[in-house]
Motif scaffolding. Sequence first.
Motif, PDB file in Angstrom:
ATOM      1  N   ALA A 168      -7.868  -6.297 -13.283  1.00  0.00           N
ATOM      2  CA  ALA A 168      -7.827  -4.862 -12.991  1.00  0.00           C
ATOM      3  C   ALA A 168      -8.683  -4.585 -11.762  1.00  0.00           C
ATOM      4  CB  ALA A 168      -8.322  -4.050 -14.181  1.00  0.00           C
ATOM      5  N   LEU A 169      -8.242  -3.630 -10.957  1.00  0.00           N
ATOM      6  CA  LEU A 169      -8.947  -3.219  -9.746  1.00  0.00           C
ATOM      7  C   LEU A 169      -9.018  -1.697  -9.701  1.00  0.00           C
ATOM      8  CD1 LEU A 169      -7.079  -5.490  -7.141  1.00  0.00           C
ATOM      9  CD2 LEU A 169      -9.209  -6.000  -8.354  1.00  0.00           C
ATOM     10  N   ALA A 170     -10.033  -1.174  -9.040  1.00  0.00           N
ATOM     11  CA  ALA A 170     -10.156   0.281  -8.905  1.00  0.00           C
ATOM     12  C   ALA A 170     -10.861   0.622  -7.595  1.00  0.00           C
ATOM     13  CB  ALA A 170     -10.934   0.864 -10.080  1.00  0.00           C
ATOM     14  N   PRO A 171     -10.386   1.675  -6.914  1.00  0.00           N
ATOM     15  CA  PRO A 171     -11.037   2.125  -5.682  1.00  0.00           C
ATOM     16  C   PRO A 171     -12.126   3.171  -5.930  1.00  0.00           C
ATOM     17  CG  PRO A 171      -8.965   3.264  -5.925  1.00  0.00           C
ATOM     18  CD  PRO A 171      -9.084   2.318  -7.102  1.00  0.00           C
ATOM     19  N   THR A 172     -12.372   3.501  -7.175  1.00  0.00           N
ATOM     20  CA  THR A 172     -13.408   4.480  -7.538  1.00  0.00           C
ATOM     21  C   THR A 172     -14.069   4.025  -8.834  1.00  0.00           C
ATOM     22  OG1 THR A 172     -11.960   5.809  -8.958  1.00  0.00           O
ATOM     23  CG2 THR A 172     -11.995   6.382  -6.618  1.00  0.00           C
ATOM     24  N   GLY A 173     -15.028   4.831  -9.276  1.00  0.00           N
ATOM     25  CA  GLY A 173     -15.623   4.622 -10.596  1.00  0.00           C
ATOM     26  C   GLY A 173     -14.901   5.480 -11.626  1.00  0.00           C
ATOM     27  N   ARG A 174     -15.603   5.730 -12.752  1.00  0.00           N
ATOM     28  CA  ARG A 174     -15.044   6.586 -13.801  1.00  0.00           C
ATOM     29  C   ARG A 174     -14.833   8.004 -13.286  1.00  0.00           C
ATOM     30  NH1 ARG A 174     -19.469   4.624 -15.916  1.00  0.00           N
ATOM     31  NH2 ARG A 174     -20.437   6.670 -16.051  1.00  0.00           N
TER      32      ARG A 174
END
Length: 194
Positions: A168-174
């Motif tokens: 999994a990858l994300a460009p932001t946090g929660r």
Amino acid sequence: MTARIRKLVTVMEAVEREAGQVVSPPAVRVCCAALIANPFVGRYAEDLSELIEIGAEMGSLLARRCLDLSGLKPDAIQSFGKAAMVGEAGEIEHAAAALHPSMGAPLREVLGGGKALVPSSKKMGGPGDTLDVPLGHKDAAYVRSHFDGMSVRISDGPRANEILIAIALAPTGRPLPRVGGLTHDEVTGIDGLR
């Protein structure tokens, strides 16, 4: 390629609103998962190097698919994580072999870096079970706003003779983080912690 892939699944989500508040920018997460044949199903093996090689393949393949299908660029990624679920005829060490010795370097290569340890989880399970992929900041493990996760569920896997492997990858946090601590903008990214 040594992995015998039966299925690839990619899921992307974008949280636009949380607790009645607008999330700006939206909290985006993308996960790519592969159902692969377990080469050690039903037997004990001292040498798990085949799964270690498969882990390296999956680190690159799954990260590239996450980026390609989401349209995200490598330099936009702030968080990453990995997880594996072994079908009932395998053992938990099969998941560890796929995840730990060699998956991180190819993942980092696709992203152009990443100083922090890649958060991971592993479990046994069957078709339709949920696999939670932990997420953490890719350069600084102490960034609390990026302690997150993404769930993936595939209705027909993993079968008893399979392993479900996911990145999994994300460009932001929660969405709407507010528990304090180091922020993304304060990261030095030297030691993988801060």
